[in-house]
Design a protein around this motif. Structure first.
Motif, PDB file in Angstrom:
ATOM      1  N   TYR A 576      58.758  -3.553  22.609  1.00 48.75           N
ATOM      2  CA  TYR A 576      57.350  -3.880  22.344  1.00 48.75           C
ATOM      3  C   TYR A 576      56.785  -2.944  21.288  1.00 48.75           C
ATOM      4  CZ  TYR A 576      57.382  -6.894  26.452  1.00 48.75           C
ATOM      5  OH  TYR A 576      57.645  -7.880  27.352  1.00 48.75           O
ATOM      6  N   ALA A 577      57.176  -1.672  21.363  1.00 46.40           N
ATOM      7  CA  ALA A 577      56.677  -0.713  20.381  1.00 46.40           C
ATOM      8  C   ALA A 577      57.182  -1.058  18.983  1.00 46.40           C
ATOM      9  CB  ALA A 577      57.107   0.701  20.774  1.00 46.40           C
ATOM     10  N   GLU A 578      58.413  -1.507  18.884  1.00 42.90           N
ATOM     11  CA  GLU A 578      58.935  -1.908  17.584  1.00 42.90           C
ATOM     12  C   GLU A 578      58.182  -3.119  17.037  1.00 42.90           C
ATOM     13  OE1 GLU A 578      63.077  -2.565  18.002  1.00 42.90           O
ATOM     14  OE2 GLU A 578      63.589  -0.449  18.271  1.00 42.90           O
ATOM     15  N   ILE A 579      57.882  -4.057  17.923  1.00 41.41           N
ATOM     16  CA  ILE A 579      57.161  -5.255  17.485  1.00 41.41           C
ATOM     17  C   ILE A 579      55.758  -4.887  17.004  1.00 41.41           C
ATOM     18  CG2 ILE A 579      56.206  -7.462  18.245  1.00 41.41           C
ATOM     19  CD1 ILE A 579      58.577  -7.714  20.164  1.00 41.41           C
ATOM     20  N   GLU A 580      55.104  -4.000  17.771  1.00 41.13           N
ATOM     21  CA  GLU A 580      53.765  -3.586  17.367  1.00 41.13           C
ATOM     22  C   GLU A 580      53.790  -2.869  16.028  1.00 41.13           C
ATOM     23  OE1 GLU A 580      52.256  -1.224  20.521  1.00 41.13           O
ATOM     24  OE2 GLU A 580      51.957  -2.915  21.889  1.00 41.13           O
ATOM     25  N   GLY A 581      54.853  -2.049  15.820  1.00 38.92           N
ATOM     26  CA  GLY A 581      54.952  -1.353  14.546  1.00 38.92           C
ATOM     27  C   GLY A 581      55.159  -2.302  13.390  1.00 38.92           C
ATOM     28  N   ILE A 582      55.906  -3.384  13.619  1.00 35.14           N
ATOM     29  CA  ILE A 582      56.141  -4.356  12.553  1.00 35.14           C
ATOM     30  C   ILE A 582      54.867  -5.128  12.230  1.00 35.14           C
ATOM     31  CG2 ILE A 582      57.399  -6.480  11.976  1.00 35.14           C
ATOM     32  CD1 ILE A 582      59.726  -5.408  13.634  1.00 35.14           C
ATOM     33  N   LEU A 583      54.084  -5.470  13.275  1.00 34.45           N
ATOM     34  CA  LEU A 583      52.894  -6.300  13.092  1.00 34.45           C
ATOM     35  C   LEU A 583      51.676  -5.506  12.653  1.00 34.45           C
ATOM     36  CD1 LEU A 583      53.227  -8.665  16.196  1.00 34.45           C
ATOM     37  CD2 LEU A 583      53.891  -9.118  13.836  1.00 34.45           C
ATOM     38  N   SER A 584      51.728  -4.196  12.819  1.00 32.75           N
ATOM     39  CA  SER A 584      50.532  -3.407  12.483  1.00 32.75           C
ATOM     40  C   SER A 584      50.359  -3.237  10.966  1.00 32.75           C
ATOM     41  CB  SER A 584      50.625  -2.029  13.131  1.00 32.75           C
ATOM     42  OG  SER A 584      51.750  -1.315  12.650  1.00 32.75           O
TER      43      SER A 584
END
Length: 584
Positions: A576-584
């Protein structure tokens, strides 16, 4: 043993007391003729051709047989006096008058200046030397032969002149028989039995093949007389280094190793179930391995190409792709068949005047110099037919050419053909060893649908496997010829050495981890892991992962009913943290 001094033909030598005169003469290089002596059995003095003059220390002279007369101190032996030669001539003439003009007797007669025996020739081929009886009794231990009757009716036979159940068909009697009276032959009288021609040697003790490592002889218990009867051990007596121990037993050794190279090789397809080719049913239908052994100078025929009746074939058909490129057997190509089939044709043309037919689907001469060799075969007059051999049948009995008929479709000519031949050679498929899946399970590697080991990557990792430290070499990965096997063996050895000299292994950061507080000890993950990376701790009643073996495939995590297994660095929070980093 104490040493004594004897003089033979004016030459003195020191030998062990009790040594027979014949052995003492051999040590001096003096030849004494004999037809009934062997140093491995009890002397019998049947032929009496080894007669010599012996003079003891008291000056008494008498005629003795050298094969069983022991030496003593001061003994003088004369081996070629007129009296000795006359006695030998008389004994040989009497022997020849009872026997047929055998080559061994004629050779001795020429040496003793005997033309025709005074009493003519007889008809017997047995000289009653007793070598076969003594060998069967004292060396083999089978006691399947013996003497019967007396005087002129004396013969060597089996007990009660019946088939002897004690005979183990070792062939020792035939090997020792000086006249060829005893022979080993097939029950129907054929001299060559192709079905019994193996690729390797069938002697009891031999080097398996010329390139064997280590290149030393080994004893085959299946053929060794000692392991069949408890007798013999002649090889141990003659070995100068005392290397042979018949009492040695098999033992298992446990070794800790860092790398493993799997080179388990291949096996060839058994063509017997393919009834259309008649292997095992029709005479002179043989496999490529049997034909290779026949062509070997050390083989059963001395390198000659022969039919089962011992005659030379006039026509030979070589059938490609037997079991290869076949949906009913193996769909893959065996790679080596085309070229060794061409080699067979070249050897036949070199050794015989036989006509050769090559029946193929597609000729795959893919290697360096292979196409040139194919063109050479065509220039030698080999008949090349594009069409797979469909059936091998007996030839009609009404006086046609050949003993067999090969039926095929000539696709280039667009017609069906029936080719009369005397011999058919089947180029059988290369297939994986029967225990491949068990070996793969033991080493944690994969096996394809066709039974061959699977490499890590067909182009980037052709010798590596999915288990670190386990490498592949040779035809265990798939059909290969010798150059490819040698190249892959060198690559596998280099890969193994690179791991060993490094001393340490870099592990992948991704691996499975078990939560000990949640694990119920059901052991389901132990059975699911394809790499045997999970073991069960009997003390704590939970499972544990060996990170060095784990490949992070996720099979255990997906199958764990308690959700006690997670993949390191791939937790839900991290993803989830990786996804948030990609989308931020």
């Amino acid at each position: 043993m104490p040493q004594v001094t004897v003089t033979i033909d004016g030459r003195s030598t020191d030998v062990e007391e009790g040594t027979y005169v014949l052995r003492a003469a051999e040590a001096l290089g003096i030849e004494i003729p004999t037809l009934c002596y062997s140093k491995y059995v009890t002397p019998y003095a049947a032929c009496r051709l080894c007669i010599v003059e012996a003079t003891d220390r008291r000056g008494r002279t008498r005629m003795v047989t050298a094969c069983n007369y022991p030496v003593s101190e001061g003994l003088h032996i004369a081996t070629h006096t007129p009296r000795v030669l006359a006695a030998r001539r008389l004994n040989l003439e009497m022997l020849m008058s009872r026997c047929a003009p055998l080559p061994v007797l004629r050779t001795l007669a020429d040496r003793l200046d005997i033309g025709e025996p005074r009493w003519g020739y007889g008809e017997d081929t047995c000289i009653l030397c007793g070598l076969c009886v003594r060998v069967c009794d004292e060396i083999v231990g089978a006691q399947a032969l013996g003497f019967a009757s007396r005087g002129a009716d004396r013969v060597v036979t089996t007990p009660f002149d019946a088939d002897a159940d004690a005979c183990i068909l070792c062939g020792a009697c035939a090997a020792y028989c000086p006249t060829g009276h005893i022979r080993m032959e097939e029950a129907t009288g054929r001299e060559v039995v192709h079905a019994e021609v193996a690729l390797g040697p069938n002697a009891a003790i031999a080097v398996p093949f010329r390139q064997a490592v280590p290149n030393v002889p080994r004893i085959d218990p299946e053929y060794c007389v000692h392991f069949r009867t408890g007798g013999c051990k002649v090889c141990a007596e003659v070995c100068p280094k005392a290397c042979i121990n018949h009492d040695d037993v098999a033992r298992e050794e446990v070794l800790e190793v860092g790398t493993v190279v799997l080179a388990t090789g291949f096996q060839t397809l058994d063509p017997a179930p393919l009834k259309q080719y008649g292997y095992g049913r029709l005479p002179n239908v043989i496999t490529a391995q049997e034909f290779e052994r026949m062509n070997n100078a050390a083989g059963s025929t001395g390198g000659r190409v022969l039919l089962e009746d011992g005659s030379s074939p006039k026509t030979i058909a070589i059938l490609h792709c037997i079991g290869s490129r076949d949906e009913a057997n193996h769909e893959y190509c065996s790679r080596v068949c085309c070229m060794y089939a061409l080699k067979f044709a070249h050897l036949v043309k070199e050794k015989t005047s036989a006509e050769v037919y090559q029946l193929y689907i597609d000729l795959r001469a893919f290697g360096k110099g292979y196409e040139e060799f194919f063109q050479r075969i065509l220039s030698e007059g080999v008949n090349v037919v594009r069409g797979k051999g469909a059936e091998v049948a007996p030839a009609p009995r009404h006086g046609g050419e050949g003993q067999l008929i090969v039926r095929c479709e000539d696709t280039l000519a667009g017609k069906h053909r029936e080719i009369p031949v005397d011999m058919v050679v089947l180029c059988t498929a290369l297939e994986a060893q029967r225990d491949t899946r068990d070996v793969a399970r033991r080493f944690g590697i994969s096996v394809g649908a066709d039974g061959w080991f699977i490499e890590r990557h067909p182009k980037l990792g052709p010798v590596s496997t999915t288990t670190d430290g386990v490498f592949l070499a040779g035809a265990c990965q798939g059909p290969k010829d010798i150059p490819d096997s040698v190249a892959q063996g060198g690559a596998a050895a280099a890969q193994a050495m690179s791991l060993m000299i490094r001393g340490e292994i870099e592990m992948d950061g991704a691996y499975a981890a078990i939560d000990e507080t949640t694990c119920s000890g059901c052991r389901m993950c132990n059975d699911l892991c394809p790499y045997s990376a999970i073991t069960y701790d009997e003390t704590r009643k939970i499972s544990a992962v060996n990170p060095a073996l784990c490949k992070a495939c996720g099979t255990c995590a997906a199958g764990c009913p308690s959700n006690a297994i997670r993949a390191m660095h791939y937790t839900d929070d991290q993803i989830y943290a990786e996804i948030e980093g990609i989308l931020s």
